[in-house]
Design a protein around this motif. Sequence first.
Motif, mmCIF file in Angstrom:
data_model
loop_
_atom_site.group_PDB
_atom_site.id
_atom_site.type_symbol
_atom_site.label_atom_id
_atom_site.label_comp_id
_atom_site.label_asym_id
_atom_site.label_seq_id
_atom_site.Cartn_x
_atom_site.Cartn_y
_atom_site.Cartn_z
ATOM 1 N N SER A 44 13.118 0.191 -6.339
ATOM 2 C CA SER A 44 12.743 1.445 -5.674
ATOM 3 C C SER A 44 11.556 1.283 -4.733
ATOM 4 O O SER A 44 11.212 2.213 -3.999
ATOM 5 C CB SER A 44 12.425 2.523 -6.724
ATOM 6 N N GLY A 45 10.909 0.117 -4.752
ATOM 7 C CA GLY A 45 9.793 -0.130 -3.842
ATOM 8 C C GLY A 45 8.426 -0.038 -4.479
ATOM 9 O O GLY A 45 7.413 -0.186 -3.796
ATOM 10 N N LYS A 46 8.364 0.188 -5.803
ATOM 11 C CA LYS A 46 7.090 0.406 -6.487
ATOM 12 C C LYS A 46 6.113 -0.745 -6.263
ATOM 13 O O LYS A 46 4.980 -0.556 -5.829
ATOM 14 C CB LYS A 46 7.311 0.593 -7.993
ATOM 15 N N THR A 47 6.567 -1.942 -6.590
ATOM 16 C CA THR A 47 5.683 -3.112 -6.498
ATOM 17 C C THR A 47 5.326 -3.432 -5.055
ATOM 18 O O THR A 47 4.173 -3.779 -4.753
ATOM 19 C CB THR A 47 6.346 -4.332 -7.158
ATOM 20 N N GLN A 48 6.288 -3.304 -4.140
ATOM 21 C CA GLN A 48 6.038 -3.691 -2.743
ATOM 22 C C GLN A 48 4.997 -2.802 -2.071
ATOM 23 O O GLN A 48 4.333 -3.239 -1.128
ATOM 24 C CB GLN A 48 7.354 -3.682 -1.949
ATOM 25 N N VAL A 49 4.845 -1.573 -2.548
ATOM 26 C CA VAL A 49 3.777 -0.712 -2.014
ATOM 27 C C VAL A 49 2.430 -1.401 -2.204
ATOM 28 O O VAL A 49 1.611 -1.505 -1.281
ATOM 29 C CB VAL A 49 3.776 0.666 -2.717
ATOM 30 N N PHE A 50 2.195 -1.924 -3.407
ATOM 31 C CA PHE A 50 0.878 -2.489 -3.715
ATOM 32 C C PHE A 50 0.747 -3.939 -3.284
ATOM 33 O O PHE A 50 -0.369 -4.403 -3.019
ATOM 34 C CB PHE A 50 0.574 -2.269 -5.194
ATOM 35 N N MET A 51 1.858 -4.653 -3.185
ATOM 36 C CA MET A 51 1.794 -5.975 -2.568
ATOM 37 C C MET A 51 1.418 -5.834 -1.092
ATOM 38 O O MET A 51 0.681 -6.668 -0.541
ATOM 39 C CB MET A 51 3.140 -6.693 -2.705
ATOM 40 N N SER A 52 1.900 -4.780 -0.450
ATOM 41 C CA SER A 52 1.530 -4.516 0.948
ATOM 42 C C SER A 52 0.052 -4.198 1.063
ATOM 43 O O SER A 52 -0.657 -4.720 1.936
ATOM 44 C CB SER A 52 2.350 -3.333 1.496
ATOM 45 N N ILE A 53 -0.430 -3.339 0.169
ATOM 46 C CA ILE A 53 -1.832 -2.926 0.194
ATOM 47 C C ILE A 53 -2.759 -4.125 -0.011
ATOM 48 O O ILE A 53 -3.792 -4.259 0.653
ATOM 49 C CB ILE A 53 -2.084 -1.853 -0.884
ATOM 50 N N MET A 54 -2.379 -5.035 -0.912
ATOM 51 C CA MET A 54 -3.224 -6.173 -1.248
ATOM 52 C C MET A 54 -3.036 -7.357 -0.303
ATOM 53 O O MET A 54 -3.719 -8.370 -0.435
ATOM 54 C CB MET A 54 -2.960 -6.622 -2.685
ATOM 55 N N GLY A 55 -2.100 -7.228 0.645
ATOM 56 C CA GLY A 55 -1.868 -8.326 1.577
ATOM 57 C C GLY A 55 -1.187 -9.511 0.929
ATOM 58 O O GLY A 55 -1.448 -10.659 1.294
ATOM 59 N N LEU A 56 -0.294 -9.245 -0.019
ATOM 60 C CA LEU A 56 0.370 -10.320 -0.767
ATOM 61 C C LEU A 56 1.871 -10.363 -0.511
ATOM 62 O O LEU A 56 2.632 -10.888 -1.333
ATOM 63 C CB LEU A 56 0.108 -10.139 -2.271
ATOM 64 N N LEU A 57 2.310 -9.835 0.615
ATOM 65 C CA LEU A 57 3.732 -9.856 0.938
ATOM 66 C C LEU A 57 4.211 -11.287 1.199
ATOM 67 O O LEU A 57 3.440 -12.150 1.621
ATOM 68 C CB LEU A 57 4.015 -9.003 2.182
ATOM 69 N N ALA A 58 5.493 -11.505 0.969
ATOM 70 C CA ALA A 58 6.103 -12.779 1.323
ATOM 71 C C ALA A 58 6.038 -12.972 2.837
ATOM 72 O O ALA A 58 5.820 -12.013 3.597
ATOM 73 C CB ALA A 58 7.553 -12.818 0.840
ATOM 74 N N LYS A 59 6.241 -14.203 3.285
ATOM 75 C CA LYS A 59 6.090 -14.517 4.712
ATOM 76 C C LYS A 59 7.029 -13.717 5.601
ATOM 77 O O LYS A 59 6.714 -13.464 6.769
ATOM 78 C CB LYS A 59 6.316 -16.016 4.937
ATOM 79 N N ASN A 60 8.184 -13.335 5.067
ATOM 80 C CA ASN A 60 9.137 -12.580 5.884
ATOM 81 C C ASN A 60 8.900 -11.074 5.830
ATOM 82 O O ASN A 60 9.692 -10.303 6.354
ATOM 83 C CB ASN A 60 10.571 -12.888 5.447
ATOM 84 N N GLY A 61 7.798 -10.661 5.208
ATOM 85 C CA GLY A 61 7.488 -9.241 5.094
ATOM 86 C C GLY A 61 6.389 -8.805 6.047
ATOM 87 O O GLY A 61 5.522 -9.595 6.423
ATOM 88 N N SER A 62 6.428 -7.535 6.437
ATOM 89 C CA SER A 62 5.386 -6.962 7.295
ATOM 90 C C SER A 62 5.186 -5.506 6.916
ATOM 91 O O SER A 62 6.120 -4.838 6.461
ATOM 92 C CB SER A 62 5.767 -7.070 8.776
ATOM 93 N N ALA A 63 3.963 -5.029 7.077
ATOM 94 C CA ALA A 63 3.634 -3.654 6.709
ATOM 95 C C ALA A 63 2.883 -2.967 7.843
ATOM 96 O O ALA A 63 2.055 -3.594 8.514
ATOM 97 C CB ALA A 63 2.790 -3.633 5.430
ATOM 98 N N GLN A 64 3.199 -1.695 8.062
ATOM 99 C CA GLN A 64 2.506 -0.871 9.044
ATOM 100 C C GLN A 64 2.049 0.426 8.374
ATOM 101 O O GLN A 64 2.613 0.840 7.369
ATOM 102 C CB GLN A 64 3.419 -0.542 10.239
ATOM 103 N N GLY A 65 1.046 1.044 8.971
ATOM 104 C CA GLY A 65 0.520 2.301 8.462
ATOM 105 C C GLY A 65 -0.988 2.211 8.307
ATOM 106 O O GLY A 65 -1.637 1.352 8.925
ATOM 107 N N ASN A 66 -1.545 3.079 7.494
ATOM 108 C CA ASN A 66 -2.986 3.089 7.252
ATOM 109 C C ASN A 66 -3.265 3.005 5.759
ATOM 110 O O ASN A 66 -2.679 3.763 4.971
ATOM 111 C CB ASN A 66 -3.625 4.370 7.808
ATOM 112 N N VAL A 67 -4.144 2.086 5.379
ATOM 113 C CA VAL A 67 -4.602 1.973 3.999
ATOM 114 C C VAL A 67 -6.120 1.957 4.036
ATOM 115 O O VAL A 67 -6.730 0.983 4.499
ATOM 116 C CB VAL A 67 -4.060 0.697 3.322
#
Length: 320
Positions: A44-67
Amino acid sequence: MPLLEVDNLTTRFQTHDGEVSAVNHISFSIEQGECLGIVGESGSGKTQVFMSIMGLLAKNGSAQGNVIFMGKQILGLPSDELNELRGVHFSMIFQDPMTSLNPYLKISRQMNEVLMEHKGMSEADATVRSLEMLDLVGIPESKKRFSMYPHEFSGGMRQRVMIAMALLCQPKLLIADEPTTALDVTVQAQILELIARLGRELNMSTVLITHDLGVIAGLSDRVLVMYGGRIVEQAPVQALFDTPQHPYTLGLLGSMPRIDDMGHGELNSIPGQPPNLQNLPPGCAFTPRCTYSMDVCRTTVPELTVISEGRKKACHLEQL
């Protein structure tokens, strides 16, 4: 001012099969000392929200927005600047402590390095502090166990070590991702009580990511329900359990076994499967599984709107 403010966070992964929409326009905040529960099915995306916030996404991931954390924009910060925050001001406990701990290094070295790197402590001072934290999380014979390797600990003890490491620098925010996965029921209760107690004693904000509504009921002040990479309902914990306002939340609660049922009622399940995040439907992602769906649900994504004080939902249905 909230400790953490997330506004319009979107996370995408590029794969050989196409783009995966893991997190879709998420907005929420966390107050100092609050325990926020994040619940939803796997994927459902629960973990990826906080991996995005902490800057721990996999190399093929990217995040946009404001934290905004402690008044500072942290999304997209260089890794060296994020390292000054990670472990010091916010920490994360991951699902599997055996894969999070380095199997080749003794617990003593792994804990001491955190304090020597982030706090500039000497090894002697770091050892004293590390042993204090092991005692705090209930590790018996901490001095003896301090020089052991991770494989010499039970699953529950490894999880306690992970909590101790996460709390070494007394962070303002602790993110616990399924902290009791694969632990027996007795150990689960001990770990959850430990997290709750430390949150109270340290006035620390806590995020509890789980699919277990029983855990949410016992620890959280407020709950976000996620589905298809979006928040579909937000409410104080008691209100969510008393009067769920989204069909998905109602389905989750209906699928929980109840101790007062005495075995006479049926254990319901939500029909169908979670959505494919590579090919989300044009409207509400829950529509194919929803018994309340209408024509508008198939074409228009519902906005997360305020329905009463402290409560929001993303649903075209006015009232369940």
